[in-house]
Design a protein around this motif. Structure first.
Motif, PDB file in Angstrom:
ATOM      1  N   THR A 131       0.830  -1.197   0.000  1.00 62.42           N
ATOM      2  CA  THR A 131       0.000   0.000   0.000  1.00 62.42           C
ATOM      3  C   THR A 131       0.876   1.263   0.000  1.00 62.42           C
ATOM      4  O   THR A 131       2.046   1.204   0.345  1.00 62.42           O
ATOM      5  N   LEU A 133       1.626   3.370   2.062  1.00 61.79           N
ATOM      6  CA  LEU A 133       1.576   3.644   3.496  1.00 61.79           C
ATOM      7  C   LEU A 133       2.502   4.771   3.912  1.00 61.79           C
ATOM      8  O   LEU A 133       2.191   5.529   4.841  1.00 61.79           O
ATOM      9  N   ALA A 189       3.155  11.294   5.687  1.00 63.21           N
ATOM     10  CA  ALA A 189       2.470  10.104   6.192  1.00 63.21           C
ATOM     11  C   ALA A 189       2.308  10.140   7.696  1.00 63.21           C
ATOM     12  O   ALA A 189       3.174  10.637   8.425  1.00 63.21           O
ATOM     13  N   THR A 402      -5.179   4.144   4.086  1.00 65.87           N
ATOM     14  CA  THR A 402      -4.580   4.674   2.853  1.00 65.87           C
ATOM     15  C   THR A 402      -5.299   4.137   1.626  1.00 65.87           C
ATOM     16  O   THR A 402      -5.425   4.841   0.613  1.00 65.87           O
ATOM     17  N   ALA A 409      -6.408   8.375   5.300  1.00 67.13           N
ATOM     18  CA  ALA A 409      -4.975   8.066   5.261  1.00 67.13           C
ATOM     19  C   ALA A 409      -4.260   8.569   6.510  1.00 67.13           C
ATOM     20  O   ALA A 409      -3.212   8.027   6.886  1.00 67.13           O
TER      21      ALA A 409
END
Length: 464
Positions: A131, A133, A189, A402, A409
């Motif tokens: 993913t 991520l 992130a 996500t 996310a």
């Protein structure tokens, strides 16, 4: 809003065998398997029954059951009963009773928790490959290390002891257990858990930090951190062991230094003209007074820490704020907060970047609001396994968010459980084809469908 019907005492009946309370577990657990969760548990976790003859049997099914329960919000063993309600046993196999899972956890020792720690690391690597991520990890990644003290109220909790905690700016002793956590994040992130280890409550915050950092660096690089990596931490981690581990691994560090006479002299050597104003985008909490501040001044000076073969020369960046205890002083009275770094960022940028170490607290908040609301067992090994399952769950929900897209996310764990996991559905099998009938006009339908399509219809890339 009022009820549109007149109900009686017999109007509520618990008899629906096709109703599923957490339909989102289907795509979330599918994602876990696509990242190799079952294979990793089977390869790394090897328990031998010592208390109950079959207690350690089938670690794959039992650990995935615990993780599934945590995804729905379970924070004690009894909450795992949710997995056996309604149509859940028809959706999943190897659904175990809470008593069976409790017996299984009590078979864990410290060594077995290290095995489960290997599953945590490798599953995070699998999620990062599966993913988006950790966007931007190839440019710069951050490893934030910190500890917390989870209170214990029982009298027979192994390892529970009195440790130092700070609540509302006040230091106090509290009986509990102390997980040490290292998170991995990027500028874009939300943080995930790279390493986690349970310790006794009286353990010093920095105990075991150097070895955990070395392991987290390896994990970060396996997740795609080909660029710069920065380790950040507070004063408990500004020691020669942690800094030495960062230097040996060739990464940047940004660690608070405990005040001592040498640092005091270094701060005094800074010329008054070198101080530069810095304004924080959002007010931050002063570590000494607990008050919110938004403006400060920063400066830097070269500093050599430690001695002998541990000697490290880098930048000592100092932030100073006016002491609120002396508002009417003729001359400003300052309080100084130094941190030690070898980064190449400008002084102000280095300070702003260091302050973002507080992002690790969002992970603590998620864990405390979820699986770590309680430390359930009286046995230390069982609790070690529990906190590692909580870390795997956190990473899994973060990866699911996500794939769902939008604000998910970076959403909190409670939001992900509410929007994506704990969605009711009716399970049907027309013509032997499984179908989940979810609520019409579900407000998060588009995001839930995105998660479903990205997992159920996923085709692994073919090897060249």
């Amino acid at each position: 809003m009022q009820s549109s019907h007149t109900f009686t005492a017999g109007s509520a009946v618990f008899d629906e065998m096709n109703l599923v309370s957490a339909a989102g577990l289907v795509p979330v657990l599918e994602l876990a398997e696509q990242a190799g969760l079952s294979e990793l548990i089977d390869a790394h976790v090897d328990l031998t029954s010592t208390r109950v003859a079959s207690g350690a049997a089938n670690p794959v099914g039992k650990l995935t059951s615990i993780i599934a329960g945590m995804c729905t919000g379970a924070d004690v063993i009894d909450d795992m009963n949710l997995l056996r309600a309604g149509g859940m046993p028809a959706l999943f196999d190897q659904v175990y009773a809470p008593s069976t899972l409790g017996i299984f956890l009590r078979e864990f020792t410290y060594g077995h928790s290290l095995q489960l720690g290997a599953v945590l690391r490798r599953h995070l690597i699998g999620l990062a490959a599966r993913t988006p991520l950790l966007p931007g990890i190839e440019e710069r990644a951050f490893l934030d290390i910190d500890s917390l003290l989870r209170p214990i109220y029982g009298h027979q909790k192994q390892g529970a002891s009195y440790g130092h905690a700070k609540i509302a700016g006040r230091a106090l002793l509290r009986k509990g257990l102390s997980p040490l956590v290292t998170t991995l994040s990027t500028a874009q992130a939300a943080p995930v858990v790279a390493e986690m280890r349970l310790r006794a409550g009286k353990s010093g915050s920095g105990r075991g930090a150097a070895s955990q950092l070395r392991s987290a660096i390896t994990t970060a690089r396996a997740c795609g951190a080909t660029g710069k990596i920065m380790a950040r931490g507070d004063s408990a981690f500004g020691n020669k062991a942690v800094i030495g581990a960062a230097v040996a691994a060739g990464i940047e560090f940004s660690l608070v230094m405990t005040r001592n006479p040498r640092i005091t002299r270094a701060i005094a050597s800074i010329d008054e003209q070198q101080w530069m104003p810095v304004h924080y985008p959002g007010a931050v909490t002063d570590p000494d007074t607990g008050e919110l501040i938004s403006d400060a001044e920063v400066a830097e000076v070269e500093y050599t820490a430690f001695s002998g073969r541990h000697r490290v020369t880098a930048r000592l960046i100092v932030r100073r704020v006016k002491d609120a205890n002396y508002p009417d002083a003729l001359f400003p009275v300052w309080r100084y907060h130094p941190f030690f770094t070898n980064s190449d960022l400008a002084t102000v940028d280095a300070d702003l970047t260091h302050r973002k170490h507080a992002i690790v607290e969002t992970v603590f908040a998620d864990l405390i609001d979820g699986p770590l609301a309680h430390i359930p067992s009286g046995r230390f090994g069982a609790n070690s396994a529990w906190v590692l399952c909580a870390a795997i769950t956190h990473n899994l929900l973060r990866a699911a968010g996500t794939l769902a897209g939008g604000r998910h996310a970076v959403a909190r764990g409670a939001t992900l459980r509410r929007h994506l996991v704990n969605v009711p559905a009716r399970f049907a099998r027309p013509a032997r084809k499984p179908v989940l009938h979810l609520p019409a006009h579900w407000p998060r339908q588009a995001h839930w469908t995105s998660l479903w399509d990205n997992t159920i219809d996923y085709t692994p890339p073919q090897a060249a």
